[in-house]
Design a protein around this motif. Sequence first.
Motif, PDB file in Angstrom:
ATOM      1  N   GLY A 115     -12.056 -15.171  12.475  1.00 54.30           N
ATOM      2  CA  GLY A 115     -11.390 -15.086  11.187  1.00 54.30           C
ATOM      3  C   GLY A 115     -11.494 -13.721  10.546  1.00 54.30           C
ATOM      4  O   GLY A 115     -10.517 -13.211   9.980  1.00 54.30           O
ATOM      5  N   THR A 116     -12.668 -13.094  10.623  1.00 53.51           N
ATOM      6  CA  THR A 116     -12.851 -11.780  10.003  1.00 53.51           C
ATOM      7  C   THR A 116     -12.016 -10.717  10.703  1.00 53.51           C
ATOM      8  O   THR A 116     -11.401  -9.862  10.050  1.00 53.51           O
ATOM      9  N   LEU A 117     -11.981 -10.734  12.020  1.00 57.57           N
ATOM     10  CA  LEU A 117     -11.163  -9.767  12.762  1.00 57.57           C
ATOM     11  C   LEU A 117      -9.679  -9.943  12.448  1.00 57.57           C
ATOM     12  O   LEU A 117      -8.956  -8.955  12.252  1.00 57.57           O
ATOM     13  N   PHE A 118      -9.212 -11.176  12.398  1.00 63.48           N
ATOM     14  CA  PHE A 118      -7.805 -11.412  12.082  1.00 63.48           C
ATOM     15  C   PHE A 118      -7.470 -10.909  10.681  1.00 63.48           C
ATOM     16  O   PHE A 118      -6.436 -10.248  10.471  1.00 63.48           O
ATOM     17  N   ALA A 119      -8.325 -11.227   9.704  1.00 61.08           N
ATOM     18  CA  ALA A 119      -8.063 -10.795   8.331  1.00 61.08           C
ATOM     19  C   ALA A 119      -8.087  -9.279   8.210  1.00 61.08           C
ATOM     20  O   ALA A 119      -7.242  -8.681   7.537  1.00 61.08           O
ATOM     21  N   GLN A 120      -9.044  -8.630   8.865  1.00 65.21           N
ATOM     22  CA  GLN A 120      -9.143  -7.169   8.771  1.00 65.21           C
ATOM     23  C   GLN A 120      -7.952  -6.476   9.421  1.00 65.21           C
ATOM     24  O   GLN A 120      -7.382  -5.538   8.855  1.00 65.21           O
ATOM     25  N   LEU A 121      -7.551  -6.925  10.581  1.00 62.46           N
ATOM     26  CA  LEU A 121      -6.430  -6.288  11.273  1.00 62.46           C
ATOM     27  C   LEU A 121      -5.110  -6.525  10.543  1.00 62.46           C
ATOM     28  O   LEU A 121      -4.284  -5.605  10.428  1.00 62.46           O
ATOM     29  N   SER A 122      -4.898  -7.715  10.038  1.00 59.98           N
ATOM     30  CA  SER A 122      -3.638  -8.007   9.346  1.00 59.98           C
ATOM     31  C   SER A 122      -3.528  -7.234   8.037  1.00 59.98           C
ATOM     32  O   SER A 122      -2.458  -6.686   7.717  1.00 59.98           O
ATOM     33  N   THR A 123      -4.606  -7.164   7.265  1.00 57.89           N
ATOM     34  CA  THR A 123      -4.556  -6.399   6.012  1.00 57.89           C
ATOM     35  C   THR A 123      -4.446  -4.906   6.275  1.00 57.89           C
ATOM     36  O   THR A 123      -3.802  -4.184   5.497  1.00 57.89           O
ATOM     37  N   SER A 124      -5.046  -4.415   7.352  1.00 60.03           N
ATOM     38  CA  SER A 124      -4.902  -2.997   7.698  1.00 60.03           C
ATOM     39  C   SER A 124      -3.438  -2.671   8.012  1.00 60.03           C
ATOM     40  O   SER A 124      -2.932  -1.613   7.617  1.00 60.03           O
ATOM     41  N   PHE A 125      -2.766  -3.575   8.713  1.00 59.54           N
ATOM     42  CA  PHE A 125      -1.341  -3.371   8.990  1.00 59.54           C
ATOM     43  C   PHE A 125      -0.539  -3.321   7.693  1.00 59.54           C
ATOM     44  O   PHE A 125       0.369  -2.482   7.527  1.00 59.54           O
ATOM     45  N   VAL A 126      -0.844  -4.206   6.751  1.00 61.51           N
ATOM     46  CA  VAL A 126      -0.134  -4.216   5.469  1.00 61.51           C
ATOM     47  C   VAL A 126      -0.348  -2.894   4.741  1.00 61.51           C
ATOM     48  O   VAL A 126       0.613  -2.278   4.223  1.00 61.51           O
ATOM     49  N   TYR A 127      -1.581  -2.411   4.686  1.00 61.70           N
ATOM     50  CA  TYR A 127      -1.883  -1.160   3.986  1.00 61.70           C
ATOM     51  C   TYR A 127      -1.150   0.024   4.600  1.00 61.70           C
ATOM     52  O   TYR A 127      -0.487   0.807   3.909  1.00 61.70           O
ATOM     53  N   LEU A 128      -1.265   0.173   5.913  1.00 59.61           N
ATOM     54  CA  LEU A 128      -0.665   1.328   6.578  1.00 59.61           C
ATOM     55  C   LEU A 128       0.862   1.286   6.487  1.00 59.61           C
ATOM     56  O   LEU A 128       1.511   2.333   6.321  1.00 59.61           O
ATOM     57  N   SER A 129       1.431   0.109   6.573  1.00 55.77           N
ATOM     58  CA  SER A 129       2.887   0.018   6.488  1.00 55.77           C
ATOM     59  C   SER A 129       3.394   0.366   5.100  1.00 55.77           C
ATOM     60  O   SER A 129       4.424   1.043   4.952  1.00 55.77           O
ATOM     61  N   PHE A 130       2.671  -0.039   4.051  1.00 59.37           N
ATOM     62  CA  PHE A 130       3.121   0.279   2.696  1.00 59.37           C
ATOM     63  C   PHE A 130       2.981   1.764   2.385  1.00 59.37           C
ATOM     64  O   PHE A 130       3.735   2.295   1.557  1.00 59.37           O
ATOM     65  N   ILE A 131       2.013   2.435   2.991  1.00 60.12           N
ATOM     66  CA  ILE A 131       1.927   3.880   2.804  1.00 60.12           C
ATOM     67  C   ILE A 131       3.206   4.547   3.296  1.00 60.12           C
ATOM     68  O   ILE A 131       3.767   5.441   2.626  1.00 60.12           O
ATOM     69  N   LEU A 132       3.697   4.126   4.434  1.00 63.42           N
ATOM     70  CA  LEU A 132       4.946   4.678   4.965  1.00 63.42           C
ATOM     71  C   LEU A 132       6.145   4.244   4.123  1.00 63.42           C
ATOM     72  O   LEU A 132       7.056   5.050   3.843  1.00 63.42           O
ATOM     73  N   VAL A 133       6.175   2.987   3.717  1.00 64.49           N
ATOM     74  CA  VAL A 133       7.318   2.462   2.976  1.00 64.49           C
ATOM     75  C   VAL A 133       7.441   3.143   1.614  1.00 64.49           C
ATOM     76  O   VAL A 133       8.538   3.586   1.215  1.00 64.49           O
TER      77      VAL A 133
END
Length: 428
Positions: free
Chosen positions: A363-381
């Motif tokens: 659960g922790t790995l899934f939450a960390q990886l998914s939120t990291s994707f959200v953060y990095l994508s919004f920086i670009l967006v």
Amino acid sequence: SSRFLVEAASLGPRRNRGRRTQVFKESHVQPRIGPMTAEGSRVPVKPCVLPAAAKLEGADAEHTLWQNGRPSTTVVAEHAAAKVRAAAERGGGGQNVVFGVIFPCMSNILGVILFLRAPWIVGKAGIANAFGLVFICCTCTFVTTLSLSAVATNGKIMGGGSYYIISRSLGPALGAGVGLCFYMANSIGAAMYLMGTVEAWEMAMPNAQLLEVGDINNIRCTALVLLGACLVVVGGGLKYVVRLGTVFLFIVLFVITCMYLGCFIGPDQLGTQPGSYTMTLVSEAGVRTVKELSWGGIAQAGEFFRENWGPAWEAAQGAYPADKTIYNFVSMMGLWFPANTGIMAGSNRSADLADPSGSIPKGTLFAQLSTSFVYLSFILVFGCVAPRQTLLDDKFFASTAAFPFREVVVWGVMASTIGAALTSIVSG
């Protein structure tokens, strides 16, 4: 068995009293001589034999049985306590990996900084530096998640959550110091989230404030009231926190979806997402200035990407007029890093998980990886949908670009921050 040991100890020589009496195996125990019969012979009495599994050593003059160098009463008491603890751990809350780990972690990680600071950080640092500092922060928490997973799978996780894991991995002495820092971090995090709630509340309902909008004392007083309400919810029980946290998380995910849609659709012609809009900026001295800002959506990504690629550390900004700091890469990383914290929210509920050793790592790995994707994508967006000056002056650009209207993000931020605050209070 105990009667035989007591008699053996009491019938021995006086000089041996107080010492342990050796109990021999069945083959070495001699039959005792029983009472005399009418014919004048004695009836042999069958010896009392201890079971081999008992491993009793003997009894002393105080009639205390000994087992493996320890009083048997202590051994029995410890065994009973261990059975009670094992039954409690098996019972637990029975939560699975989704509701027990993934939802709390994502609710605590996705906080106010994404909505209130991410566009401004892109405007100051540029796309390249902003992406780099966010990536470094995500990497740090990813490595920490791997360490947490290694500890969680190395043995049975008892109640106590992160404090139990820290004390078992670092030892009681060092673990106590780290646990104290962890407690302080959760307390400060809860305060930060509640202050972010008040910032969104000022924009949503400017006429329903305790004090004047923008006054730091208004933020303090309103956040204190919210803290009292959160403490009441937490005091009511973890089940209420879990239910509210799940509801708030779904609201946050809906808000993030609206932000993605708004940035990719771009401004429309209906007035709900105008490409040009005016904003009243208040200087540090209280002077109000009306400024016209604009944004173009992903259709103008190439133009905005080139404009926002590099940093502008000393550029003037109107979003936070009281902030006169000249930022650099390291200081901006310190501003962003709290957005990546919260990965311990799942492990803090180890006593309520059906399978802590399996649920915490997954659960922790899934939450960390998914939120990291959200953060990095919004920086670009964010760097591809608006010019730099708009990102620096509109502190709530995330709501300006939301679909179908900005109030979705305003109220969603409040749900996000309250849910994160509840999780921080429970974790601490």
